[in-house]
Design a protein around this motif. Structure first.
Motif, PDB file in Angstrom:
ATOM      1  N   LEU A  15      70.150 109.124  -8.792  1.00  0.00           N
ATOM      2  CA  LEU A  15      71.040 107.523  -8.992  1.00  0.00           C
ATOM      3  C   LEU A  15      72.033 107.545  -8.837  1.00  0.00           C
ATOM      4  O   LEU A  15      72.853 106.924  -8.685  1.00  0.00           O
ATOM      5  N   LEU A  16      72.657 109.008  -8.638  1.00  0.00           N
ATOM      6  CA  LEU A  16      73.945 109.084  -8.514  1.00  0.00           C
ATOM      7  C   LEU A  16      74.700 108.301  -7.794  1.00  0.00           C
ATOM      8  O   LEU A  16      75.734 107.481  -7.583  1.00  0.00           O
ATOM      9  N   ALA A  17      74.193 108.430  -6.317  1.00  0.00           N
ATOM     10  CA  ALA A  17      74.728 107.573  -5.295  1.00  0.00           C
ATOM     11  C   ALA A  17      74.894 106.315  -5.352  1.00  0.00           C
ATOM     12  O   ALA A  17      75.520 106.000  -4.602  1.00  0.00           O
ATOM     13  N   GLY A  40      74.438 109.674 -17.333  1.00  0.00           N
ATOM     14  CA  GLY A  40      72.806 109.916 -17.791  1.00  0.00           C
ATOM     15  C   GLY A  40      71.808 108.143 -17.676  1.00  0.00           C
ATOM     16  O   GLY A  40      71.817 107.574 -16.592  1.00  0.00           O
ATOM     17  N   GLY A  41      70.619 108.713 -18.531  1.00  0.00           N
ATOM     18  CA  GLY A  41      69.932 107.531 -17.554  1.00  0.00           C
ATOM     19  C   GLY A  41      70.116 106.332 -17.899  1.00  0.00           C
ATOM     20  O   GLY A  41      69.518 105.498 -17.554  1.00  0.00           O
ATOM     21  N   GLY A  42      71.116 105.493 -19.151  1.00  0.00           N
ATOM     22  CA  GLY A  42      71.426 104.537 -19.226  1.00  0.00           C
ATOM     23  C   GLY A  42      71.934 103.975 -18.631  1.00  0.00           C
ATOM     24  O   GLY A  42      72.301 102.968 -17.960  1.00  0.00           O
ATOM     25  N   ASP A  43      73.030 105.051 -17.955  1.00  0.00           N
ATOM     26  CA  ASP A  43      74.259 104.388 -16.680  1.00  0.00           C
ATOM     27  C   ASP A  43      73.546 104.462 -15.297  1.00  0.00           C
ATOM     28  O   ASP A  43      73.040 103.421 -14.715  1.00  0.00           O
ATOM     29  N   ALA A  44      72.225 105.337 -14.717  1.00  0.00           N
ATOM     30  CA  ALA A  44      71.694 104.912 -13.905  1.00  0.00           C
ATOM     31  C   ALA A  44      70.580 103.667 -13.871  1.00  0.00           C
ATOM     32  O   ALA A  44      70.595 103.082 -13.666  1.00  0.00           O
ATOM     33  N   LEU A  45      70.090 102.796 -15.397  1.00  0.00           N
ATOM     34  CA  LEU A  45      68.970 101.831 -15.684  1.00  0.00           C
ATOM     35  C   LEU A  45      70.336 100.806 -15.082  1.00  0.00           C
ATOM     36  O   LEU A  45      69.814  99.945 -14.596  1.00  0.00           O
ATOM     37  N   CYS A  46      71.503 100.838 -15.957  1.00  0.00           N
ATOM     38  CA  CYS A  46      72.920  99.516 -14.958  1.00  0.00           C
ATOM     39  C   CYS A  46      72.716  99.875 -13.598  1.00  0.00           C
ATOM     40  O   CYS A  46      73.076  98.086 -13.377  1.00  0.00           O
ATOM     41  N   ARG A  47      72.480 100.749 -12.556  1.00  0.00           N
ATOM     42  CA  ARG A  47      72.944 101.114 -11.122  1.00  0.00           C
ATOM     43  C   ARG A  47      71.528 100.252 -10.700  1.00  0.00           C
ATOM     44  O   ARG A  47      71.718  99.246  -9.899  1.00  0.00           O
ATOM     45  N   VAL A  48      70.291 100.527 -11.739  1.00  0.00           N
ATOM     46  CA  VAL A  48      69.233  99.743 -11.194  1.00  0.00           C
ATOM     47  C   VAL A  48      69.268  98.228 -10.932  1.00  0.00           C
ATOM     48  O   VAL A  48      69.265  97.525  -9.747  1.00  0.00           O
ATOM     49  N   LEU A  49      69.534  97.742 -12.140  1.00  0.00           N
ATOM     50  CA  LEU A  49      69.664  96.756 -12.671  1.00  0.00           C
ATOM     51  C   LEU A  49      70.958  95.346 -11.573  1.00  0.00           C
ATOM     52  O   LEU A  49      70.488  94.625 -10.883  1.00  0.00           O
ATOM     53  N   ALA A  50      72.188  96.209 -11.290  1.00  0.00           N
ATOM     54  CA  ALA A  50      73.026  95.838 -10.548  1.00  0.00           C
ATOM     55  C   ALA A  50      72.917  95.421  -9.235  1.00  0.00           C
ATOM     56  O   ALA A  50      72.661  94.670  -8.653  1.00  0.00           O
ATOM     57  N   GLN A  51      71.981  96.501  -8.948  1.00  0.00           N
ATOM     58  CA  GLN A  51      71.506  96.629  -7.168  1.00  0.00           C
ATOM     59  C   GLN A  51      70.677  95.092  -7.157  1.00  0.00           C
ATOM     60  O   GLN A  51      70.375  94.464  -6.110  1.00  0.00           O
ATOM     61  N   HIS A  52      69.717  94.990  -8.586  1.00  0.00           N
ATOM     62  CA  HIS A  52      68.096  94.146  -7.698  1.00  0.00           C
ATOM     63  C   HIS A  52      68.654  93.311  -8.553  1.00  0.00           C
ATOM     64  O   HIS A  52      68.303  91.123  -8.465  1.00  0.00           O
ATOM     65  N   PRO A 279      58.415  97.129  -8.092  1.00  0.00           N
ATOM     66  CA  PRO A 279      57.888  98.276  -8.168  1.00  0.00           C
ATOM     67  C   PRO A 279      58.703 100.084  -8.176  1.00  0.00           C
ATOM     68  O   PRO A 279      58.167 100.705  -8.583  1.00  0.00           O
ATOM     69  N   GLU A 280      60.041  99.360  -7.030  1.00  0.00           N
ATOM     70  CA  GLU A 280      60.991 100.211  -6.784  1.00  0.00           C
ATOM     71  C   GLU A 280      61.933 100.988  -7.938  1.00  0.00           C
ATOM     72  O   GLU A 280      62.412 101.759  -7.825  1.00  0.00           O
ATOM     73  N   ALA A 281      62.212  99.400  -8.757  1.00  0.00           N
ATOM     74  CA  ALA A 281      62.811  99.787  -9.705  1.00  0.00           C
ATOM     75  C   ALA A 281      62.146 100.754 -11.452  1.00  0.00           C
ATOM     76  O   ALA A 281      62.127 101.458 -11.885  1.00  0.00           O
ATOM     77  N   ARG A 282      60.664 100.042 -11.615  1.00  0.00           N
ATOM     78  CA  ARG A 282      59.909 100.603 -11.998  1.00  0.00           C
ATOM     79  C   ARG A 282      59.699 102.352 -11.560  1.00  0.00           C
ATOM     80  O   ARG A 282      59.585 102.710 -12.760  1.00  0.00           O
ATOM     81  N   GLU A 283      59.528 102.469 -10.354  1.00  0.00           N
ATOM     82  CA  GLU A 283      59.361 104.124  -9.836  1.00  0.00           C
ATOM     83  C   GLU A 283      61.255 104.780 -10.283  1.00  0.00           C
ATOM     84  O   GLU A 283      60.017 105.756 -11.463  1.00  0.00           O
ATOM     85  N   LEU A 290      62.445 106.064 -18.611  1.00  0.00           N
ATOM     86  CA  LEU A 290      62.600 105.243 -19.194  1.00  0.00           C
ATOM     87  C   LEU A 290      61.268 104.102 -18.976  1.00  0.00           C
ATOM     88  O   LEU A 290      61.213 104.260 -17.526  1.00  0.00           O
ATOM     89  N   ILE A 291      60.880 103.408 -19.749  1.00  0.00           N
ATOM     90  CA  ILE A 291      59.509 102.728 -19.962  1.00  0.00           C
ATOM     91  C   ILE A 291      60.452 101.175 -19.715  1.00  0.00           C
ATOM     92  O   ILE A 291      60.432 100.274 -20.908  1.00  0.00           O
ATOM     93  N   PRO A 292      60.242 100.535 -18.319  1.00  0.00           N
ATOM     94  CA  PRO A 292      60.405  99.385 -18.641  1.00  0.00           C
ATOM     95  C   PRO A 292      59.430  98.316 -19.242  1.00  0.00           C
ATOM     96  O   PRO A 292      58.237  98.431 -19.396  1.00  0.00           O
ATOM     97  N   VAL A 293      60.466  97.601 -20.234  1.00  0.00           N
ATOM     98  CA  VAL A 293      59.674  96.495 -20.980  1.00  0.00           C
ATOM     99  C   VAL A 293      60.220  94.332 -20.902  1.00  0.00           C
ATOM    100  O   VAL A 293      58.648  94.091 -20.391  1.00  0.00           O
TER     101      VAL A 293
END
Length: 324
Positions: A15-17, A40-52, A279-283, A290-293
């Motif tokens: 996900l770093l790209a 790390g996983g937290g950084d990847a989470l932030c980037r998924v959130l920023a994108q969406h 779905p794409e974010a959850r995947e 990381l389990i989305p809640v």
């Protein structure tokens, strides 16, 4: 005190790209401050959130890794920011409630210095053993019996001091009536190497870090710390199922600086929930453990208060402190 065990880092590299910036929007530039390093996983989470979230709010959102002080540098940056919604904090729940407990002089009060937005995802810890524990020890109860018969081998590893695995060990010591010796490492990888090599009997760390070696047969996960069985390893019982009344898992949350309007927090919470449901974010998030809640601002406040009330007496009894 490090916080690497709060980063579910495995498999995040793919996900770093991601740049963390949404497609160009007309709204104000907004920063998600993540108080730990990239990768790390937290950084990847932030980037998924920023994108969406960016398109949902019509904002350009970037991720800024403001590292240092075991997360404190980034937390203070958001604490002192303008409460206009352009500076957002994403970090682990334990960082927000454990840091004030272990500092000699607390640097912040999560309930007073920040406005809750949403619990985002949760991740899990587990108890696992290595080759130093006989193969006939198949479950947690058998392991407890082995520890009682071999008190000189009651030593366990944690990714660092002052963390959920650290204090989970303290709670296990009380619950089981066994004197345990804790050894703090720098992350999960060296712990697992020592368990595979037979140099350390058992450890407490993140589930996703332990699963690959568990599946390879080099270590054995005996129990998970979550309230329910993990979707990543449903055959492993929880600590509660194993006779220990303890839930020891963790989560990431989102906050705004104190003084931010409630309607702004609600709007951001709704955008986060929408993003996490895609779905794409959850995947992408499930792929890194990381389990989305998602939650309302009130739900996050309640979660923080409950975790603070649970862990505070445990932490206090250990006497563990860091000088700040």
């Amino acid at each position: 005190m490090k916080r690497r065990d709060f980063l579910a880092a495995s498999a995040a590299c793919s996900l770093l790209a991601m740049t963390g910036r949404a497609a160009a929007q007309s709204g104000p530039l907004t920063k998600i401050i993540f108080p730990f390093a990239a990768g790390g996983g937290g950084d990847a989470l932030c980037r998924v959130l920023a994108q969406h979230i960016g398109p949902l709010l019509d904002r350009n959102i970037i991720v800024e890794n403001r590292t240092g002080g075991d997360g404190l540098i980034g937390i203070k940056a958001v604490k002192g920011a303008n409460p206009d919604g352009t500076t957002i904090l994403v970090t682990t729940g334990p960082t927000m409630y454990l840091l004030p407990m272990v500092e000699t002089t607390p640097s912040f009060d999560a309930a007073k210095d920040f406005v809750p937005v949403s619990q985002l995802v949760r991740f899990e810890f587990c108890v696992f053993v290595g080759t130093a524990v006989p193969a006939e020890v198949k479950d947690f109860k058998q392991f407890v019996a082995w520890l009682k018969a071999n008190p000189d081998k009651a030593t366990f590893g944690v990714p660092s001091n002052g963390t959920i695995p650290h204090f989970t060990g303290s709670r296990l010591e009380q619950a089981l009536g066994i004197k345990l010796t804790r050894v703090a490492y720098r992350g999960s990888a060296p712990i697992i190497n020592d368990l595979v090599g037979g140099h350390m009997p058992f450890a407490i760390s993140t589930l996703t870090d332990a699963i690959p070696q568990h599946r390879a047969g080099n270590i054995r996960i005996l129990a998970v710390g979550s309230a329910q069985r993990s979707p990543f390893l449903p055959d492993a019982p929880t600590l509660k199922e194993s006779g220990v009344d303890l839930v020891a898992d963790a989560w990431y949350g989102m906050w705004l600086p104190a003084g931010s309007p409630p309607e702004l927090a609600n709007k951001l919470s709704e955008a986060a929930a929408t993003a996490l449901a895609r779905p794409e974010a959850r995947e992408k998030l499930l792929a890194i453990g990381l389990i989305p809640v998602g939650s309302t601002p009130e739900g996050l406040a309640q979660q923080l208060a409950a975790n603070t009330a649970f862990w505070q007496p445990i932490v206090k009894e250990t006497g563990y402190k860091i000088t700040n």
